[in-house]
Design a protein around this motif. Structure first.
Motif, PDB file in Angstrom:
ATOM      1  N   PRO A  10      12.294   0.139   1.711  1.00  0.00           N
ATOM      2  CA  PRO A  10      11.806  -1.136   2.252  1.00  0.00           C
ATOM      3  C   PRO A  10      10.315  -1.335   1.950  1.00  0.00           C
ATOM      4  O   PRO A  10       9.510  -0.413   2.106  1.00  0.00           O
ATOM      5  CB  PRO A  10      12.048  -0.993   3.759  1.00  0.00           C
ATOM      6  CG  PRO A  10      13.178  -0.020   3.865  1.00  0.00           C
ATOM      7  CD  PRO A  10      12.967   0.960   2.741  1.00  0.00           C
ATOM      8  N   GLY A  11      10.000  -2.543   1.511  1.00  0.00           N
ATOM      9  CA  GLY A  11       8.602  -2.859   1.219  1.00  0.00           C
ATOM     10  C   GLY A  11       8.165  -2.534  -0.192  1.00  0.00           C
ATOM     11  O   GLY A  11       6.997  -2.736  -0.531  1.00  0.00           O
ATOM     12  N   MET A  12       9.057  -2.046  -1.042  1.00  0.00           N
ATOM     13  CA  MET A  12       8.648  -1.709  -2.411  1.00  0.00           C
ATOM     14  C   MET A  12       8.246  -2.975  -3.162  1.00  0.00           C
ATOM     15  O   MET A  12       8.943  -3.986  -3.125  1.00  0.00           O
ATOM     16  CB  MET A  12       9.777  -1.003  -3.153  1.00  0.00           C
ATOM     17  CG  MET A  12       9.438  -0.648  -4.603  1.00  0.00           C
ATOM     18  SD  MET A  12      10.791   0.175  -5.485  1.00  0.00           S
ATOM     19  CE  MET A  12      10.682   1.825  -4.763  1.00  0.00           C
ATOM     20  N   THR A  13       7.106  -2.922  -3.824  1.00  0.00           N
ATOM     21  CA  THR A  13       6.634  -4.011  -4.679  1.00  0.00           C
ATOM     22  C   THR A  13       6.174  -3.427  -6.007  1.00  0.00           C
ATOM     23  O   THR A  13       5.952  -2.218  -6.134  1.00  0.00           O
ATOM     24  CB  THR A  13       5.444  -4.760  -4.043  1.00  0.00           C
ATOM     25  OG1 THR A  13       4.357  -3.839  -3.900  1.00  0.00           O
ATOM     26  CG2 THR A  13       5.808  -5.339  -2.686  1.00  0.00           C
ATOM     27  N   GLU A  52       0.784  -1.217   0.000  1.00  0.00           N
ATOM     28  CA  GLU A  52       0.000   0.000   0.000  1.00  0.00           C
ATOM     29  C   GLU A  52       0.825   1.280   0.000  1.00  0.00           C
ATOM     30  O   GLU A  52       0.276   2.367   0.003  1.00  0.00           O
ATOM     31  CB  GLU A  52      -0.924   0.011   1.239  1.00  0.00           C
ATOM     32  CG  GLU A  52      -1.800  -1.244   1.360  1.00  0.00           C
ATOM     33  CD  GLU A  52      -2.708  -1.431   0.154  1.00  0.00           C
ATOM     34  OE1 GLU A  52      -3.056  -0.435  -0.495  1.00  0.00           O
ATOM     35  OE2 GLU A  52      -3.066  -2.572  -0.140  1.00  0.00           O
ATOM     36  N   LYS A  53       2.130   1.192   0.021  1.00  0.00           N
ATOM     37  CA  LYS A  53       2.947   2.389   0.113  1.00  0.00           C
ATOM     38  C   LYS A  53       2.947   3.182  -1.187  1.00  0.00           C
ATOM     39  O   LYS A  53       2.810   2.647  -2.272  1.00  0.00           O
ATOM     40  CB  LYS A  53       4.392   2.016   0.463  1.00  0.00           C
ATOM     41  CG  LYS A  53       4.605   1.639   1.923  1.00  0.00           C
ATOM     42  CD  LYS A  53       6.075   1.373   2.170  1.00  0.00           C
ATOM     43  CE  LYS A  53       6.357   1.056   3.630  1.00  0.00           C
ATOM     44  NZ  LYS A  53       7.772   0.749   3.864  1.00  0.00           N
ATOM     45  N   VAL A  54       3.110   4.496  -1.040  1.00  0.00           N
ATOM     46  CA  VAL A  54       3.412   5.369  -2.171  1.00  0.00           C
ATOM     47  C   VAL A  54       4.863   5.788  -2.020  1.00  0.00           C
ATOM     48  O   VAL A  54       5.263   6.308  -0.983  1.00  0.00           O
ATOM     49  CB  VAL A  54       2.493   6.603  -2.185  1.00  0.00           C
ATOM     50  CG1 VAL A  54       2.904   7.555  -3.293  1.00  0.00           C
ATOM     51  CG2 VAL A  54       1.044   6.178  -2.363  1.00  0.00           C
ATOM     52  N   PHE A  55       5.657   5.544  -3.036  1.00  0.00           N
ATOM     53  CA  PHE A  55       7.093   5.774  -2.951  1.00  0.00           C
ATOM     54  C   PHE A  55       7.473   7.081  -3.634  1.00  0.00           C
ATOM     55  O   PHE A  55       6.804   7.544  -4.553  1.00  0.00           O
ATOM     56  CB  PHE A  55       7.850   4.600  -3.574  1.00  0.00           C
ATOM     57  CG  PHE A  55       7.591   3.297  -2.874  1.00  0.00           C
ATOM     58  CD1 PHE A  55       8.297   2.952  -1.740  1.00  0.00           C
ATOM     59  CD2 PHE A  55       6.613   2.436  -3.331  1.00  0.00           C
ATOM     60  CE1 PHE A  55       8.045   1.764  -1.073  1.00  0.00           C
ATOM     61  CE2 PHE A  55       6.353   1.241  -2.679  1.00  0.00           C
ATOM     62  CZ  PHE A  55       7.072   0.908  -1.544  1.00  0.00           C
ATOM     63  N   THR A  56       8.557   7.677  -3.176  1.00  0.00           N
ATOM     64  CA  THR A  56       9.045   8.905  -3.793  1.00  0.00           C
ATOM     65  C   THR A  56       9.732   8.578  -5.111  1.00  0.00           C
ATOM     66  O   THR A  56      10.248   7.474  -5.318  1.00  0.00           O
ATOM     67  CB  THR A  56      10.039   9.623  -2.866  1.00  0.00           C
ATOM     68  OG1 THR A  56      11.218   8.813  -2.718  1.00  0.00           O
ATOM     69  CG2 THR A  56       9.422   9.888  -1.502  1.00  0.00           C
ATOM     70  N   GLY A  61       2.907  -1.917  -5.436  1.00  0.00           N
ATOM     71  CA  GLY A  61       3.066  -0.634  -4.772  1.00  0.00           C
ATOM     72  C   GLY A  61       3.471   0.456  -5.747  1.00  0.00           C
ATOM     73  O   GLY A  61       3.045   1.612  -5.617  1.00  0.00           O
ATOM     74  N   LEU A  62       4.280   0.131  -6.740  1.00  0.00           N
ATOM     75  CA  LEU A  62       4.655   1.108  -7.762  1.00  0.00           C
ATOM     76  C   LEU A  62       3.457   1.502  -8.616  1.00  0.00           C
ATOM     77  O   LEU A  62       3.346   2.652  -9.060  1.00  0.00           O
ATOM     78  CB  LEU A  62       5.777   0.545  -8.641  1.00  0.00           C
ATOM     79  CG  LEU A  62       7.127   0.355  -7.947  1.00  0.00           C
ATOM     80  CD1 LEU A  62       8.101  -0.352  -8.887  1.00  0.00           C
ATOM     81  CD2 LEU A  62       7.703   1.691  -7.487  1.00  0.00           C
ATOM     82  N   ARG A  63       2.561   0.555  -8.859  1.00  0.00           N
ATOM     83  CA  ARG A  63       1.335   0.869  -9.595  1.00  0.00           C
ATOM     84  C   ARG A  63       0.464   1.836  -8.773  1.00  0.00           C
ATOM     85  O   ARG A  63      -0.109   2.782  -9.307  1.00  0.00           O
ATOM     86  CB  ARG A  63       0.583  -0.419  -9.906  1.00  0.00           C
ATOM     87  CG  ARG A  63      -0.675  -0.247 -10.745  1.00  0.00           C
ATOM     88  CD  ARG A  63      -1.161  -1.611 -11.237  1.00  0.00           C
ATOM     89  NE  ARG A  63      -2.535  -1.595 -11.700  1.00  0.00           N
ATOM     90  CZ  ARG A  63      -2.931  -1.205 -12.898  1.00  0.00           C
ATOM     91  NH1 ARG A  63      -2.029  -0.771 -13.764  1.00  0.00           N
ATOM     92  NH2 ARG A  63      -4.190  -1.244 -13.246  1.00  0.00           N
ATOM     93  N   HIS A  64       0.374   1.576  -7.473  1.00  0.00           N
ATOM     94  CA  HIS A  64      -0.345   2.512  -6.594  1.00  0.00           C
ATOM     95  C   HIS A  64       0.340   3.884  -6.612  1.00  0.00           C
ATOM     96  O   HIS A  64      -0.326   4.924  -6.590  1.00  0.00           O
ATOM     97  CB  HIS A  64      -0.358   1.972  -5.165  1.00  0.00           C
ATOM     98  CG  HIS A  64      -1.264   0.795  -4.983  1.00  0.00           C
ATOM     99  ND1 HIS A  64      -1.730   0.397  -3.753  1.00  0.00           N
ATOM    100  CD2 HIS A  64      -1.806  -0.069  -5.871  1.00  0.00           C
ATOM    101  CE1 HIS A  64      -2.508  -0.666  -3.887  1.00  0.00           C
ATOM    102  NE2 HIS A  64      -2.555  -0.966  -5.164  1.00  0.00           N
TER     103      HIS A  64
END
Length: 458
Positions: A343-346, A177-181, A349-352
């Motif tokens: 950490p936790g990047m999937t 569920e993360k949004v990455f920079t 998650g990149l699609r989100h």
């Protein structure tokens, strides 16, 4: 015509004076049907007459069918209603794990909403999976109604009761569920190298899903041209027309045959689409097309499709989460330590992340739904469509995110060999390949401002 017959009870091999009544009636094929166990002749005759009346009306259902076990019809349904491979695998997982252990031998006619609702509340899984179980049961029971095995579907259209939770729920799995920079995405991509890193960047800047990325071939890199005013608007795109699915293959009886990778059409008409590429990403894809020896553009270094676990555990996880140093020893080369980046990047998650970026830069709904491959709800889906101006505004916003991240990192190139160029106007393919310079974020902003001014003057 329906009638009744006596059926004498037998005890110790001898017929007794006790009896019940059996209803006899004519079935649609002309044969004689029967139903035993009635206490009186009148009840048996009434039941038989009712069957013959329903047969004449065309509403009759064979009692032998609606007394059949749910599991029997479920297996028939799965064998005769094939779907895409991944969907079939998911359905069998739900049947084997949750549904059939409870309902395999239950007669179809015995199912009712109260029992199904009570059962789903106690399932040892998350609420989304509970919903999928009930939805699949309803789909199968609707098939039973259509096949004339059941008069009604007792599950259709009912609202599930949510289980009462007395303790605070555990937080959702943050890995998904993360949004990455943008800086984190670029650092992970840099660490993975050109081919693997391009997969990460493409996912973050286009929202492509895992299977769609594996299904991209050379021919899917193309140009979108749209009439706009007195001229044409152009941009490079990735055509999404297929995807690679990884799933547990089953035979018609549900027996596992092993995990397979197979090419399939997209999930639905909305998933078949062209993904607009920001100029920097189009340039990266031009480099990749020139370097990569295979037709599958996001495959392994040996030209095969990635296994999901191999990509996650051996590629993305170490690059994003970090890894310890490995000393050189017999059979193993030295491997440097990697500090954690994201950490936790999937890939999900990149699609989100991409969809969140679209909202951040104000992408219009008509375009954001199209690019994500989602069906837009409501009547606006019929009346509103993406325009070149919407597309250009989206690409400008995504390009800005990229260059701002590059500036924050102090980078002007990726992987030590790819110098990125952003001309002020939308470039032709030859210009992209032969652009003479690299520019900073400030240069990009000035160029973009000048391009907008010149466009408005026109």
């Amino acid at each position: 015509m329906a009638h009744a017959e006596k059926v004498y009870k037998v005890r110790n091999g001898a017929k007794t004076k006790q009896f019940t009544w059996r209803a006899r009636y004519q079935r649609p094929d002309g044969s004689t049907g029967s139903e035993p166990g009635f206490p009186t002749k009148v009840l048996a005759e009434e039941w038989g007459a009712k069957q013959e009346a329903q047969i004449k009306e065309g509403t009759w259902i064979d009692p032998d069918k609606y007394r059949s076990p749910f599991g029997q019809f479920a297996r028939k349904y799965m064998a005769e209603r094939p779907k895409r491979g991944r969907t079939v695998s998911t359905r069998w997982d739900l049947l084997d794990t949750y549904i059939l252990p409870k309902w395999d031998h239950a007669p179809l006619i015995s199912l009712n909403w109260f029992d199904v609702d009570s059962w789903q509340m106690l399932l040892p899984c998350d609420d989304v999976t509970k919903g999928h179980c009930v939805s699949l049961m309803s789909t199968i029971l609707t098939g039973a109604v259509d096949a004339r095995w059941l008069p009604i579907n007792p599950v259709k259209g009912r609202q599930r009761t949510k289980a009462v939770v007395h303790t605070p729920a555990a937080p959702a799995d943050e890995d998904e569920e993360k949004v990455f920079t943008a800086e984190a995405v670029l650092r992970v991509a840099e660490r993975l190298g050109p081919a693997k890193g391009l997969h990460v960047i493409t996912t973050a800047w286009t929202g492509i899903n895992w299977g769609e990325g594996l299904g991209i071939q050379r021919e899917h890199f193309r140009v979108r041209r749209q009439q706009w005013g007195k001229s044409h608007w152009e941009c490079f795109v990735l055509r999404i027309a297929q995807e690679v699915a990884e799933y547990e293959e089953r035979d018609e009886h549900g027996k596992k045959k092993g995990t397979v990778l197979k090419l399939e059409p997209t999930k639905n008409e909305w998933r078949t689409r062209d993904l607009d590429l920001p100029p920097f990403l189009a340039r990266l894809w031009h480099y990749h097309l020139a370097d990569w020896p295979y037709d599958w553009m996001l495959c392994t270094p040996s030209g095969k499709w990635w296994r999901r676990n191999n990509w996650g555990a051996k590629q993305l996880r170490p690059a994003a989460d970090g890894r310890p140093e490995r000393k050189k020893r017999q059979g193993c080369s030295y491997r440097a330590e990697w500090e954690p980046i994201a950490p936790g990047m999937t890939m999900r998650g990149l699609r989100h992340t991409h969809d969140s970026w679209q909202d951040q830069i104000g992408v219009r709904a008509a375009l954001s739904f199209e690019q994500a491959g989602h069906k837009r709800p409501g009547i606006k889906r019929v009346y509103q469509h993406p325009t070149p101006a919407m597309r250009q505004a989206r690409l400008d916003g995504l390009e800005e995110i990229f260059w701002e991240a590059m500036g924050n990192l102090g980078w002007s190139s990726l992987w030590g060999r790819v110098s990125l160029v952003k001309p002020p106007a939308a470039p032709a393919e030859d210009d992209l390949l032969n652009a003479p310079q690299t520019i900073s974020m400030e240069d990009y902003r000035r160029a973009r401002a000048g391009y907008k001014s010149s466009s408005e003057a026109m």
